[in-house]
Design a protein around this motif. Structure first.
Motif, PDB file in Angstrom:
ATOM      1  N   PRO A  19     -88.639  27.072 -57.065  1.00 12.12           N
ATOM      2  CA  PRO A  19     -88.630  25.633 -57.309  1.00 12.12           C
ATOM      3  C   PRO A  19     -87.478  25.221 -58.219  1.00 12.12           C
ATOM      4  O   PRO A  19     -87.140  25.927 -59.172  1.00 12.12           O
ATOM      5  CB  PRO A  19     -89.988  25.380 -57.976  1.00 12.12           C
ATOM      6  CG  PRO A  19     -90.848  26.499 -57.510  1.00 12.12           C
ATOM      7  CD  PRO A  19     -89.944  27.679 -57.416  1.00 12.12           C
ATOM      8  N   VAL A  20     -86.874  24.077 -57.917  1.00 12.66           N
ATOM      9  CA  VAL A  20     -85.750  23.553 -58.693  1.00 12.66           C
ATOM     10  C   VAL A  20     -86.037  22.103 -59.079  1.00 12.66           C
ATOM     11  O   VAL A  20     -86.487  21.315 -58.246  1.00 12.66           O
ATOM     12  CB  VAL A  20     -84.430  23.624 -57.897  1.00 12.66           C
ATOM     13  CG1 VAL A  20     -83.306  22.909 -58.638  1.00 12.66           C
ATOM     14  CG2 VAL A  20     -84.043  25.076 -57.641  1.00 12.66           C
ATOM     15  N   VAL A  21     -85.762  21.777 -60.354  1.00 12.55           N
ATOM     16  CA  VAL A  21     -85.885  20.404 -60.835  1.00 12.55           C
ATOM     17  C   VAL A  21     -84.539  19.965 -61.389  1.00 12.55           C
ATOM     18  O   VAL A  21     -83.919  20.681 -62.184  1.00 12.55           O
ATOM     19  CB  VAL A  21     -86.958  20.273 -61.940  1.00 12.55           C
ATOM     20  CG1 VAL A  21     -87.022  18.833 -62.442  1.00 12.55           C
ATOM     21  CG2 VAL A  21     -88.316  20.700 -61.417  1.00 12.55           C
ATOM     22  N   LEU A  22     -84.090  18.799 -60.966  1.00  9.55           N
ATOM     23  CA  LEU A  22     -82.869  18.208 -61.501  1.00  9.55           C
ATOM     24  C   LEU A  22     -83.236  17.170 -62.550  1.00  9.55           C
ATOM     25  O   LEU A  22     -84.102  16.326 -62.317  1.00  9.55           O
ATOM     26  CB  LEU A  22     -82.065  17.526 -60.392  1.00  9.55           C
ATOM     27  CG  LEU A  22     -81.564  18.392 -59.235  1.00  9.55           C
ATOM     28  CD1 LEU A  22     -80.806  17.525 -58.232  1.00  9.55           C
ATOM     29  CD2 LEU A  22     -80.682  19.507 -59.745  1.00  9.55           C
ATOM     30  N   VAL A  23     -82.585  17.234 -63.705  1.00  6.71           N
ATOM     31  CA  VAL A  23     -82.753  16.228 -64.746  1.00  6.71           C
ATOM     32  C   VAL A  23     -81.427  15.492 -64.899  1.00  6.71           C
ATOM     33  O   VAL A  23     -80.369  16.120 -65.005  1.00  6.71           O
ATOM     34  CB  VAL A  23     -83.165  16.864 -66.094  1.00  6.71           C
ATOM     35  CG1 VAL A  23     -83.250  15.803 -67.187  1.00  6.71           C
ATOM     36  CG2 VAL A  23     -84.498  17.581 -65.950  1.00  6.71           C
TER      37      VAL A  23
END
Length: 329
Positions: A136-140
């Motif tokens: 899983p990848v989250v962009l902030v």
């Protein structure tokens, strides 16, 4: 690694296979290697435990700019939420360079993390999509249309509108915007500025810059050198706080007093903005909350099995301090 191999009575190559989670290693030898790594306090012991249990307790975090205090606040929120959930962070940076960020991301993925948080990356979407195929990848502070990637952002259009409306309420009409150039948040902030200026029938003046103090200095010197003095702006809206600090420095070098001769508004509300010597009027992003939401998004995918994208958009607010006032006659 050699010490681990000697303690476990196996070859170094086999130890490497274990830490790369190879299916070719028997469970007996895998257990022996992991036990030896724990006994020796071998550096990848967190990975060892993860491989032994088949569940990673590592979250990777890539920061685009270590000098920007905004990211320190986001990381504080990340660390707090990760610790509460039983995870540990591994951090690195790519220094806003696509090639270096790609290498940094590859390094994080080598830890077999449960998930990765990318703070305002300049990576191409293809690299982010490839990473999301492994974990899983989250962009902030960057948007994405990828269904496999979650995002956490503030509403840059709304934030810029707050900045411009504040300056207009003070009586400013010649308001310049030092934009963030290629930064991932620049487009939304630029749009908010233009829309707010147009709403009041004012001419926009966008000055190309970047989200650094050096770029802020250069932008102001260039602006004042290319615009007739009688047309100089009475207010500046900088792309972020770091940019605003450089802008203030340049204004003072040009003999302008802040805010008496020219007002300055930043964006982010970093800890440095609240220092009495600076006391910067700025737009606040809920930075720690952004970090907590990023971890929450990862956990929803890892533990709850969510497959639909999460899109968190937080609302900024105006913080009025000492770098803005009504324009002088």
């Amino acid at each position: 690694m050699e010490d681990v191999a000697a303690r476990a009575g196996v070859s170094r190559a086999l130890v490497s296979l274990v830490f790369n989670n190879s299916p070719k290693v028997s469970e007996h030898r895998r257990a022996a290697v992991l036990a030896a790594a724990e006994e020796l306090g071998y550096q990848p012991h967190v990975m060892a435990r993860a491989l032994a249990s088949r569940t990673s307790t590592v979250l990777g975090v890539m920061v685009s700019d270590l000098r920007n205090a905004f990211f320190a606040d986001v990381i504080e929120g990340l660390e707090s939420a990760a610790r509460d959930a039983g995870f540990e962070l591994v951090l690195n940076t790519g220094s806003r360079n696509p090639a270096r960020e790609n290498a940094a991301l590859a390094n994080l993925l080598s830890f077999h993390p449960a998930g990765v948080v990318l703070l305002s990356p300049v990576l191409p979407a293809s690299a982010i999509e490839a990473a999301a195929a492994t974990c899983p990848v989250v962009l902030v502070s960057r948007g994405s249309r990828l269904s496999t990637v979650d995002t956490v952002n503030d509403d840059g259009v709304a934030g810029s509108t707050l900045a411009v409306e504040h300056l207009i309420s003070l009586g400013h009409r010649r308001i310049a915007h030092l934009d963030g150039g290629s930064a991932t948040t620049a487009a939304a902030r630029r749009k908010g500025y233009r829309v707010a200026m147009a709403r009041h029938g004012l001419d926009p003046l966008v000055v190309r810059s970047e989200h650094t103090d050096v770029a802020g200095e250069k932008a102001v010197h260039h602006l004042l050198a290319t615009v007739e003095r009688r047309e100089w702006p009475t207010a500046l809206f900088a792309g972020n706080d770091f940019n605003a600090f450089g802008a203030i420095s340049a204004c003072e070098e040009e003999g302008l007093r802040v805010p008496e001769d020219i007002s300055v508004v930043g964006y982010d509300n970093t800890s440095l903005a609240a220092l009495k010597r600076v006391w910067l009027t700025t737009i606040d992003q809920p930075r720690m909350e952004m970090g907590r939401l990023a971890v929450q998004a990862l956990l929803e995918r890892v533990r709850d099995g969510r497959t639909t994208p999460a899109r968190h958009l937080l609302h900024p607010s105006l913080v009025v301090r000492g770098t803005t006032c009504p324009p002088t006659a």
